[in-house]
Motif scaffolding. Structure first.
Motif, PDB file in Angstrom:
ATOM      1  N   ALA A  82      -6.758  -4.459  -6.478  1.00  0.00           N
ATOM      2  CA  ALA A  82      -6.347  -3.185  -5.901  1.00  0.00           C
ATOM      3  C   ALA A  82      -7.433  -2.766  -4.918  1.00  0.00           C
ATOM      4  CB  ALA A  82      -6.169  -2.129  -6.988  1.00  0.00           C
ATOM      5  N   SER A  88       0.851  -1.191   0.000  1.00  0.00           N
ATOM      6  CA  SER A  88       0.000   0.000   0.000  1.00  0.00           C
ATOM      7  C   SER A  88       0.885   1.239   0.000  1.00  0.00           C
ATOM      8  CB  SER A  88      -0.959   0.004   1.192  1.00  0.00           C
ATOM      9  OG  SER A  88      -0.292  -0.235   2.405  1.00  0.00           O
ATOM     10  N   GLN A 120     -12.661  -2.140  -2.962  1.00  0.00           N
ATOM     11  CA  GLN A 120     -11.657  -2.904  -3.696  1.00  0.00           C
ATOM     12  C   GLN A 120     -12.162  -3.206  -5.093  1.00  0.00           C
ATOM     13  OE1 GLN A 120     -11.400  -6.997  -1.681  1.00  0.00           O
ATOM     14  NE2 GLN A 120     -11.088  -7.447  -3.837  1.00  0.00           N
ATOM     15  N   PHE A 158      -1.880   1.015 -11.726  1.00  0.00           N
ATOM     16  CA  PHE A 158      -0.473   0.751 -11.455  1.00  0.00           C
ATOM     17  C   PHE A 158       0.185   0.431 -12.791  1.00  0.00           C
ATOM     18  CE2 PHE A 158      -2.582  -0.059  -7.480  1.00  0.00           C
ATOM     19  CZ  PHE A 158      -1.698   0.394  -6.508  1.00  0.00           C
ATOM     20  N   LEU A 192      -2.157  -2.729  -3.673  1.00  0.00           N
ATOM     21  CA  LEU A 192      -2.121  -3.715  -4.761  1.00  0.00           C
ATOM     22  C   LEU A 192      -1.625  -5.027  -4.194  1.00  0.00           C
ATOM     23  CD1 LEU A 192      -2.197  -4.420  -7.851  1.00  0.00           C
ATOM     24  CD2 LEU A 192       0.228  -3.779  -7.876  1.00  0.00           C
ATOM     25  N   SER A 193      -2.288  -6.111  -4.571  1.00  0.00           N
ATOM     26  CA  SER A 193      -1.817  -7.445  -4.216  1.00  0.00           C
ATOM     27  C   SER A 193      -1.863  -8.316  -5.465  1.00  0.00           C
ATOM     28  CB  SER A 193      -2.690  -8.059  -3.118  1.00  0.00           C
ATOM     29  OG  SER A 193      -2.220  -9.363  -2.804  1.00  0.00           O
ATOM     30  N   VAL A 194      -0.778  -9.028  -5.710  1.00  0.00           N
ATOM     31  CA  VAL A 194      -0.684  -9.934  -6.855  1.00  0.00           C
ATOM     32  C   VAL A 194      -0.186 -11.286  -6.356  1.00  0.00           C
ATOM     33  CG1 VAL A 194       0.446 -10.367  -9.075  1.00  0.00           C
ATOM     34  CG2 VAL A 194      -0.185  -8.030  -8.443  1.00  0.00           C
ATOM     35  N   PHE A 207      -7.566  -0.870 -12.246  1.00  0.00           N
ATOM     36  CA  PHE A 207      -8.428  -1.696 -11.418  1.00  0.00           C
ATOM     37  C   PHE A 207      -9.632  -0.855 -10.999  1.00  0.00           C
ATOM     38  CE2 PHE A 207      -4.208  -3.431 -10.996  1.00  0.00           C
ATOM     39  CZ  PHE A 207      -4.378  -4.808 -10.898  1.00  0.00           C
ATOM     40  N   GLN A 238      -5.210 -10.889  -8.628  1.00  0.00           N
ATOM     41  CA  GLN A 238      -4.739  -9.505  -8.704  1.00  0.00           C
ATOM     42  C   GLN A 238      -5.889  -8.593  -8.286  1.00  0.00           C
ATOM     43  OE1 GLN A 238      -2.969  -8.689 -12.751  1.00  0.00           O
ATOM     44  NE2 GLN A 238      -3.928 -10.653 -13.162  1.00  0.00           N
ATOM     45  N   VAL A 247       1.111   5.145  -8.329  1.00  0.00           N
ATOM     46  CA  VAL A 247      -0.297   4.822  -8.470  1.00  0.00           C
ATOM     47  C   VAL A 247      -1.026   6.070  -8.941  1.00  0.00           C
ATOM     48  CG1 VAL A 247      -0.877   5.302  -6.055  1.00  0.00           C
ATOM     49  CG2 VAL A 247      -2.351   3.804  -7.383  1.00  0.00           C
TER      50      VAL A 247
END
Length: 187
Positions: free
Chosen positions: A83, A52, A95, A68, A130-132, A112, A81, A184
């Motif tokens: 955000a 974050s 989200q 992103f 963001l998480s991937v 996203f 994936q 971002v």
């Protein structure tokens, strides 16, 4: 302490980085945490870990998506994936949908859309996350940030969570300082 309208630790005042105040009437509204210049290829976070970044938003902004930009390394074998936008206190506001295995090529902007656009009710530093989850997490366009050293100073980027898949955590729990600050764009 007061700097214009900002009250708080001066090094936490990120409002000057916002670029949406351009006089060009054809410009697309957006807020950014970094300028477009001086960026490099930075690691995101480990697979299934959320990164974050601090993002100054103004009262009245309507945030409907987070973008992103990948760096030189494309995502490989992506499984999840998402955000998310968090409040200044680290509470989840909204989200995006999980983009699952959607490809993410090198040097490519990925937007996203948030499930529920958020109207900002108080100016301040929010968190764009963001998480991937992938065999190869893409690198991101970004910069280096200094660790907080002054009392009350906040992180510019941080990591939290492990084993995340399709759902953002309700809060940013136990954030850890992250030197690499991804760019971002909130729009």
């Amino acid at each position: 302490m007061s700097l214009g309208t900002f009250r708080g630790v001066p090094r936490n005042d990120l409002g000057h980085l916002n670029t949406s105040g351009r006089p060009d009437p054809d410009a697309v509204f957006h807020r950014a945490n970094l300028p477009r210049t001086g960026l490099d290829d930075v690691p995101a976070a480990a697979t299934g870990v959320m990164c974050s970044v601090a993002l100054y938003l103004h009262e009245g902004d309507l945030i409907s998506s987070l973008t992103f930009i990948s760096g030189a390394t494309a995502g490989g074998s992506l499984t999840n994936q998402f955000a998310a936008l968090y409040s200044p206190a680290g509470a989840l506001l909204a989200q995006s949908a999980d983009k699952t295995s959607e490809a993410w090529a090198a040097d490519t902007a990925k937007t996203f859309p948030l499930a529920t656009p958020q109207r900002i009710t108080k100016s301040g530093v929010y968190w764009a996350a963001l998480s991937v989850a992938a065999t190869t997490v893409p690198t991101l366009a970004g910069s280096l940030g200094a660790k907080p050293v002054l009392t009350g100073e906040g992180n510019l980027a941080q990591t939290s969570g492990t084993g995340l898949t399709a759902t953002a955590p309700a809060t940013i729990a136990t954030p850890a300082f992250k030197r690499h600050v991804p760019l971002v764009l909130a729009s």
